[in-house]
Scaffold this active site. Structure first.
Site, PDB file in Angstrom:
ATOM      1  N   LYS A  38       0.844  -1.204   0.000  1.00 16.12           N
ATOM      2  CA  LYS A  38       0.000   0.000   0.000  1.00 16.12           C
ATOM      3  C   LYS A  38       0.879   1.254   0.000  1.00 16.12           C
ATOM      4  O   LYS A  38       1.790   1.371   0.804  1.00 16.12           O
ATOM      5  CB  LYS A  38      -0.919   0.012   1.223  1.00 16.12           C
ATOM      6  CG  LYS A  38      -2.082  -0.948   1.125  1.00 16.12           C
ATOM      7  CD  LYS A  38      -3.048  -0.784   2.276  1.00 16.12           C
ATOM      8  CE  LYS A  38      -4.208  -1.752   2.141  1.00 16.12           C
ATOM      9  NZ  LYS A  38      -5.092  -1.433   1.011  1.00 16.12           N
ATOM     10  N   ARG A  67     -11.077 -10.939  -0.151  1.00 15.47           N
ATOM     11  CA  ARG A  67     -11.964 -11.865  -0.854  1.00 15.47           C
ATOM     12  C   ARG A  67     -11.376 -13.277  -0.896  1.00 15.47           C
ATOM     13  O   ARG A  67     -12.123 -14.245  -0.995  1.00 15.47           O
ATOM     14  CB  ARG A  67     -12.265 -11.325  -2.263  1.00 15.47           C
ATOM     15  CG  ARG A  67     -11.088 -11.244  -3.179  1.00 15.47           C
ATOM     16  CD  ARG A  67     -11.327 -10.339  -4.377  1.00 15.47           C
ATOM     17  NE  ARG A  67     -11.286  -8.912  -4.013  1.00 15.47           N
ATOM     18  CZ  ARG A  67     -11.533  -7.914  -4.859  1.00 15.47           C
ATOM     19  NH1 ARG A  67     -11.840  -8.163  -6.114  1.00 15.47           N
ATOM     20  NH2 ARG A  67     -11.460  -6.659  -4.445  1.00 15.47           N
TER      21      ARG A  67
HETATM   22  N1  BES Z   1      -8.600  -3.566   3.340  1.00 12.51           N
HETATM   23  C1  BES Z   1      -8.628  -3.006   2.052  1.00 12.51           C
HETATM   24  C2  BES Z   1      -9.856  -2.131   1.793  1.00 12.51           C
HETATM   25  C3  BES Z   1     -10.002  -0.883   2.614  1.00 12.51           C
HETATM   26  C4  BES Z   1      -9.629   0.349   2.089  1.00 12.51           C
HETATM   27  C5  BES Z   1     -10.567  -0.911   3.875  1.00 12.51           C
HETATM   28  C6  BES Z   1      -9.799   1.500   2.834  1.00 12.51           C
HETATM   29  C7  BES Z   1     -10.728   0.238   4.612  1.00 12.51           C
HETATM   30  C8  BES Z   1     -10.347   1.445   4.087  1.00 12.51           C
HETATM   31  C9  BES Z   1      -8.633  -4.100   0.991  1.00 12.51           C
HETATM   32  O1  BES Z   1      -7.933  -5.254   1.326  1.00 12.51           O
HETATM   33  C10 BES Z   1      -7.970  -3.555  -0.237  1.00 12.51           C
HETATM   34  O2  BES Z   1      -6.824  -3.264  -0.176  1.00 12.51           O
HETATM   35  N2  BES Z   1      -8.742  -3.430  -1.308  1.00 12.51           N
HETATM   36  C11 BES Z   1      -8.253  -2.929  -2.549  1.00 12.51           C
HETATM   37  C12 BES Z   1      -8.747  -3.857  -3.627  1.00 12.51           C
HETATM   38  C13 BES Z   1      -8.186  -3.570  -4.988  1.00 12.51           C
HETATM   39  C14 BES Z   1      -6.717  -3.917  -5.038  1.00 12.51           C
HETATM   40  C15 BES Z   1      -8.960  -4.383  -5.987  1.00 12.51           C
HETATM   41  C16 BES Z   1      -8.773  -1.520  -2.737  1.00 12.51           C
HETATM   42  O3  BES Z   1      -9.940  -1.278  -2.422  1.00 12.51           O
HETATM   43  O4  BES Z   1      -8.000  -0.675  -3.166  1.00 12.51           O
HETATM   44 MN    MN Z   2      -5.885  -5.180   0.832  1.00  8.86          MN
END
Ligand code: BES
Ligand code: MN
Ligand code: ZN
Length: 486
Positions: free
Chosen positions: A260, A334
């Site tokens: 991230k 997921r």
């Molecule tokens: N845990 C995150 C989603 C999230 C984002 C939760 C902000 C709370 C606040 C999840 O695992 C994630 O990283 N999702 C990605 C998915 C993408 C790579 C398809 C996202 O939403 O950017």
């Molecule tokens: Mn994630």
């Protein structure tokens, strides 16, 4: 600790007091002078105040005027917020107790005021040496004829409040303490004596069950995964087939190899908020002795870019044999939920609801004021969940599960891929999960409302406990006959 709520039927010696009314004519006799009543009228009628306070030097008296608002849910929410506001003053005064006088004989409003007060007192101070600003309120004593007649409403409320705070505590715990193993241990500890049976699958059992999603995400970590199973099966359960709750338990989400960027990792200790809400709710249902058979499934791991971490293009095999091409290691939720949803079939469920901090797309679509919901074969259940959510103000908004979104996560190499196009990310994530279900199913993406970076009234700073009051209300209605299948 947050204050506990009790009923009282004796007239207390003078102390902090909140009087709830809707009309001046309902003001109880003997508390206010003529001058005070005049002042009150001016505050309410001319300045549109709902809370009028009187400083009696050694104590405060507040009059809370119930909002003139037809919508009961909005009235309850305004009342919770008023409770939080009053609790703020009480804590600033270092008060330990307060009495609420229900002069309106409105039990729901009175309990909502107490709820807002109590939840507003929540703090996470475990890592603070300096306890200067620790809240002091310990007891909220309610004087209410109607609640007195109704019976044990406050004990249910206290159980629920404790559950919300347990959920918040778990969410606020950093990964330095809360590994997947510690998550399971804390849940087991909380479940002790509640009547809930607990089982924690360790690495070997998870491997034997071929939960390739959970194992895959865990590959880059130096901590083993866990899979916690809670079950409350009371003798007089109204349902033959259980309602199963599934919670995403990513105890920390670095994104894995798709690390991230920038500040987007800052709050990722809360990526287990779904699992925390599921654990807290099931334990609360048991403690409140609600006659419903419920099961909780909580796959847990951190998501890290260690030496053996998944890389883009890897193919993993989920518990049910479905293969997944992992195109982005940050779409990890997921993967672990797929194993859990597949495993849920073993329980022959009447309904499965999952809670997951799953996508940034859900946050971008609706912000933090609610969850993004999707359903398949659970239309009535979702309607009931929506109105439960409106009642407790843990709202949700429905998105479609159209087939076309499902086409977008087909892979050339494997059965599915874990990444869709940039649009409608919360829906393609929901479609991905749906592929592992074979029962009435509701998906709740709680990425928005699960965590507050700034304090938001009684919802607090940090973990909000979103989902606990929602599911508890849903189950309460379920038992009262709002049947949910189909
Ligand atoms: N845990 C995150 C989603 C999230 C984002 C939760 C902000 C709370 C606040 C999840 O695992 C994630 O990283 N999702 C990605 C998915 C993408 C790579 C398809 C996202 O939403 O950017
Ligand atoms: Mn994630
Ligand atoms: Zn995540």
């Amino acid at each position: 600790m947050i204050p506990s709520v009790t009923l009282t039927n004796i007239e207390q010696e003078l102390g902090h007091l909140v009087v709830i009314i809707s009309k001046f004519s309902h003001l109880p006799a003997g508390i206010f002078s003529t001058a005070e009543k005049k002042y009150m009228k001016e505050q309410v009628e001319n300045l549109h105040q709902q809370i009028v306070s009187f400083n009696r030097l050694s104590y405060f008296v507040w009059v809370y005027f119930i909002k003139e608002e037809k919508d009961i849910s909005k009235r309850l929410e305004a009342t919770r917020k008023a409770g939080d506001q009053i609790a703020g003053t009480l804590n600033a005064q270092k008060a330990k107790r307060v009495a609420i006088f229900d002069a309106e004989n409105d039990g729901d409003i009175t309990l909502a005021l107490a709820e807002g007060m109590a939840l507003g007192c929540y703090q996470f101070l475990k890592y603070k040496k300096d306890r200067e600003n620790e809240n002091t309120l310990e007891n909220i004593e309610i004087y209410s004829k109607v609640l007195e007649e109704e019976g044990d409403n406050t004990s249910k409320l206290n159980i629920l409040l404790e559950a919300v705070c347990f959920c918040r505590d778990l969410v606020n715990e950093p990964n330095s303490f809360l590994t997947a193993t510690l998550f399971a241990k804390e849940v087991e500890k909380m479940a002790e004596g509640s009547g809930v049976t607990t089982e924690v699958l360790d690495f070997e059992k998870i491997a034997a069950l071929k939960m390739g999603g959970l194992l895959g995400v865990n590959q880059g970590s130096f901590e083993p995964p866990t899979f916690t199973i809670l079950e409350w099966k009371p003798a007089g359960a109204i349902n033959v087939k259980p309602v199963v709750f599934v919670g995403k338990g990513v105890v920390y989400d670095t994104g894995g190899m798709n690390l991230k960027p920038g500040d987007s990792m800052l709050t990722m200790k809360h990526d287990m908020a779904g699992a925390a809400a599921v654990a807290a709710t099931i334990i609360a249902i048991a403690k409140a002795n609600i006659p419903v058979h419920v099961v909780g499934l909580m796959p847990a791991t951190d998501n890290r870019p260690g030496e053996r971490a998944l890389v883009s293009g890897d193919v993993i095999t989920i518990h049910n044999g479905t293969t997944v091409e992992v195109l982005n290691t940050d779409a990890e939720g997921r993967l672990i939920l797929a194993d859990a949803l597949s495993y849920a079939k073993n329980f022959n469920p009447e309904l499965v609801i999952d809670l997951a901090t799953l996508t940034g797309a859900a946050v971008r679509a609706i912000g933090k004021f609610g969850a993004a919901a999707m359903q398949s074969n659970a239309r009535e259940a979702l309607e009931s969940l929506k109105s439960s959510g409106y009642h407790v103000y843990e709202r949700l908004v429905e998105f479609p599960m159209w087939d076309e979104y499902g086409d977008q996560i087909k892979s050339d190499l494997a059965d599915l891929k874990n990444l869709g196009p940039p649009e409608a990310g919360m829906i393609t994530a929901g479609k991905f999960l749906e592929k592992f279900t074979s029962y009435p199913y509701i998906h709740l993406d709680i990425a928005g409302p699960a965590f507050n970076e700034k304090r938001d009234s009684y919802r607090a700073l940090g973990g909000t406990g979103y989902g606990v009051r929602l599911l508890f209300e849903f189950v309460r209605r379920f038992v009262e006959g709002e049947r949910v299948n189909g």
